[in-house]
Design a protein around this motif. Structure first.
Motif, PDB file in Angstrom:
ATOM      1  N   VAL A  47      43.440  35.614  47.783  1.00  0.00           N
ATOM      2  CA  VAL A  47      44.401  36.338  48.627  1.00  0.00           C
ATOM      3  C   VAL A  47      43.753  37.603  49.183  1.00  0.00           C
ATOM      4  O   VAL A  47      43.884  37.919  50.378  1.00  0.00           O
ATOM      5  CB  VAL A  47      45.672  36.692  47.826  1.00  0.00           C
ATOM      6  CG1 VAL A  47      46.564  37.643  48.624  1.00  0.00           C
ATOM      7  CG2 VAL A  47      46.445  35.433  47.479  1.00  0.00           C
ATOM      8  N   GLY A  48      43.042  38.339  48.331  1.00  0.00           N
ATOM      9  CA  GLY A  48      42.399  39.571  48.780  1.00  0.00           C
ATOM     10  C   GLY A  48      41.334  39.327  49.825  1.00  0.00           C
ATOM     11  O   GLY A  48      41.210  40.094  50.794  1.00  0.00           O
ATOM     12  N   GLU A  49      40.559  38.256  49.670  1.00  0.00           N
ATOM     13  CA  GLU A  49      39.484  37.977  50.614  1.00  0.00           C
ATOM     14  C   GLU A  49      40.013  37.549  51.972  1.00  0.00           C
ATOM     15  O   GLU A  49      39.407  37.833  53.014  1.00  0.00           O
ATOM     16  CB  GLU A  49      38.562  36.892  50.043  1.00  0.00           C
ATOM     17  CG  GLU A  49      37.694  37.382  48.881  1.00  0.00           C
ATOM     18  CD  GLU A  49      36.858  36.275  48.284  1.00  0.00           C
ATOM     19  OE1 GLU A  49      37.126  35.096  48.590  1.00  0.00           O
ATOM     20  OE2 GLU A  49      35.937  36.587  47.501  1.00  0.00           O
TER      21      GLU A  49
ATOM     22  N   LEU B 170      37.970  42.175  43.436  1.00  0.00           N
ATOM     23  CA  LEU B 170      38.084  42.804  44.757  1.00  0.00           C
ATOM     24  C   LEU B 170      37.244  44.075  44.869  1.00  0.00           C
ATOM     25  O   LEU B 170      37.539  44.938  45.709  1.00  0.00           O
ATOM     26  CB  LEU B 170      39.556  43.148  45.038  1.00  0.00           C
ATOM     27  CG  LEU B 170      40.542  41.985  45.061  1.00  0.00           C
ATOM     28  CD1 LEU B 170      41.963  42.505  45.170  1.00  0.00           C
ATOM     29  CD2 LEU B 170      40.242  41.041  46.215  1.00  0.00           C
ATOM     30  N   MET B 171      36.220  44.195  44.055  1.00  0.00           N
ATOM     31  CA  MET B 171      35.470  45.457  44.003  1.00  0.00           C
ATOM     32  C   MET B 171      34.870  45.856  45.350  1.00  0.00           C
ATOM     33  O   MET B 171      35.013  47.017  45.776  1.00  0.00           O
ATOM     34  CB  MET B 171      34.410  45.389  42.907  1.00  0.00           C
ATOM     35  CG  MET B 171      35.008  45.304  41.506  1.00  0.00           C
ATOM     36  SD  MET B 171      33.768  45.312  40.183  1.00  0.00           S
ATOM     37  CE  MET B 171      33.425  47.068  40.065  1.00  0.00           C
ATOM     38  N   PRO B 172      34.190  44.974  46.088  1.00  0.00           N
ATOM     39  CA  PRO B 172      33.618  45.402  47.381  1.00  0.00           C
ATOM     40  C   PRO B 172      34.697  45.829  48.385  1.00  0.00           C
ATOM     41  O   PRO B 172      34.541  46.842  49.076  1.00  0.00           O
ATOM     42  CB  PRO B 172      32.865  44.154  47.866  1.00  0.00           C
ATOM     43  CG  PRO B 172      32.626  43.341  46.640  1.00  0.00           C
ATOM     44  CD  PRO B 172      33.814  43.589  45.762  1.00  0.00           C
ATOM     45  N   GLN B 173      35.798  45.040  48.470  1.00  0.00           N
ATOM     46  CA  GLN B 173      36.857  45.373  49.418  1.00  0.00           C
ATOM     47  C   GLN B 173      37.521  46.698  49.073  1.00  0.00           C
ATOM     48  O   GLN B 173      37.827  47.509  49.953  1.00  0.00           O
ATOM     49  CB  GLN B 173      37.919  44.257  49.440  1.00  0.00           C
ATOM     50  CG  GLN B 173      37.404  42.906  49.900  1.00  0.00           C
ATOM     51  CD  GLN B 173      37.034  42.013  48.737  1.00  0.00           C
ATOM     52  OE1 GLN B 173      36.401  42.456  47.767  1.00  0.00           O
ATOM     53  NE2 GLN B 173      37.412  40.741  48.824  1.00  0.00           N
ATOM     54  N   LEU B 174      37.768  46.925  47.774  1.00  0.00           N
ATOM     55  CA  LEU B 174      38.384  48.182  47.355  1.00  0.00           C
ATOM     56  C   LEU B 174      37.458  49.366  47.626  1.00  0.00           C
ATOM     57  O   LEU B 174      37.913  50.437  48.053  1.00  0.00           O
ATOM     58  CB  LEU B 174      38.737  48.120  45.866  1.00  0.00           C
ATOM     59  CG  LEU B 174      39.994  47.321  45.501  1.00  0.00           C
ATOM     60  CD1 LEU B 174      40.057  47.075  43.997  1.00  0.00           C
ATOM     61  CD2 LEU B 174      41.246  48.062  45.959  1.00  0.00           C
TER      62      LEU B 174
END
Length: 388
Positions: free
Chosen positions: A150-152, A25-29
């Protein structure tokens, strides 16, 4: 195999899924917390350092509790860390959450492995440990991709809430499915636990584990850029290849678990030798899709899958109580830190094949730490020291 062994594996699965979720989830975080991707990368490093340094300290604090009570308390701490992550509004809060969950997960590994050794006969402890550690393999195979999906689709906070829900399920399963075993006076004594570390054989065994995991993670940490930029796969092909790698680790863990009790040292030697061969092959033929995939899957079969044999050797050199197992987990985590960090440095100096050569070098060092016990006169397999 007692049901409790499978319940402990579920707990490990929850811990490992949380460990790897940031990587997916690096980009979203980065967008959500208003920081750069490299700064998000530091969250992974902080988790690993917290595991290595804080896990044994927390384990010492829990020595007087019976193992089941200790595990339940660790679930509470771990859940609190994931709730903090899910509600984090800034980078500092997220960093604190990752440190809390890292410390709790390391202590859980050590106490959980120790408890699994108490719940079965000595001659099948390696097989029981393999079942518990299947949670680690399945966390890599299923937990990381599921958390990423789930994160995406629902946002990065939803991924941490999902891990929190999984933690509650694992805690309830532990509450109902794991027996309470009271520690003896010796088992709860810090001095008695610390005495095991006077044995030179234990330190040699711990170093072997660091080199095995370091060799594997120097390659694993950089599979994606190697496969896309050197081998030539497109980005959509890499996730299925990583799932195949995860499946290889599950299969290898099963095989090693079956052999770890009776053939501990040969399993470690053969596994290291195979990993060396596959790392060298990957480095030499990384530009050829077929050989590169075969080599990558080979690393999956003969890398982290040596964990049951590693644990069995450490327990025989020391004991099967919580502190030895937690310190062993810290040496494993040290291998992750060394492999990934030195691999990045090697790339900056010599290109994307460099971490594969680094892994091969670490595998050679691992073999050197196994040889002293292999060349000794054969002796009957020693009994594991009591857990309590």
């Amino acid at each position: 195999m007692p049901r409790a062994i499978y319940v402990l594996s579920l707990g490990v699965f929850a811990m490992v899924t949380s460990e790897f979720v940031v990587a997916g989830l690096m980009p979203q975080l980065a967008d959500g917390l208003g920081v750069t991707v490299p700064e998000i990368g530091y969250l992974i490093t902080a988790f690993a350092v917290a595991m290595a340094a804080g896990g044994p300290v927390l384990t010492v604090a829990l020595l007087r509790l019976n193992p089941k009570s200790a595990l339940m308390l660790l679930f509470v701490i771990f859940l609190a860390g994931n709730v903090l992550a899910a509600t984090a509004t800034g980078y500092g809060t997220m960093m604190a959450a990752r440190i809390i969950t890292g410390v709790a997960s390391q202590a859980f590994f050590g106490i959980g492995v120790s408890l699994s050794s108490q719940l079965v006969r000595p001659e099948v402890r390696g097989r029981a440990i393999a079942v518990v550690l299947n949670g680690l393999m399945l966390g890599t195979l299923l937990g990381l991709p599921l958390a990423t999906v789930v994160g995406e689709h629902f946002g990065w906070r939803a991924a941490f809430w999902a891990i929190g829900a999984l933690t509650v399920v694992a805690a309830l399963a532990t509450l109902t499915g794991v027996p309470a075993i009271a520690p003896s006076a010796e088992g709860g004594s810090f001095r008695a636990e610390l005495g095991a570390f006077r044995a030179p054989r234990l330190w040699l065994a711990l170093s072997t584990s660091t080199f095995i995991i370091g060799a594997t993670f120097s390659a694993f940490s950089y599979f994606t850029p190697i496969l896309t930029e050197v081998t030539g796969f497109d980005g959509g092909t890499v996730p299925p290849l990583l799932v195949a790698y995860g499946a290889a680790t599950v299969a290898g863990n099963f095989v090693v678990g079956r052999l770890a009790d009776r053939h501990t040292m040969p399993v470690l030697a053969v596994g290291l030798a195979l990993n060396l061969v596959f790392l060298v092959a990957f480095a030499l033929f990384a530009d050829l899709p077929g050989p590169a995939v075969v080599a990558m899957l080979g690393i999956g079969l003969a890398g982290v899958t040596l964990n049951p044999a590693m644990v069995t050797r450490v327990q025989r050199a020391g004991n099967a109580r919580p502190l030895v197992n937690t310190v062993h987990s810290s040496f494993i985590t040290l291998g992750v830190i060394l492999g990934s960090s030195l691999g990045g440095l090697a790339i900056s100096m010599s290109g994307l094949r460099a971490p594969l050569w680094l892994g091969a070098g670490l595998a050679v060092l691992g073999l050197l730490t196994v040889l002293p016990e292999l060349v000794r006169r054969p002796a009957p397999v020693p009994a594991l020291q009591p857990c309590s």
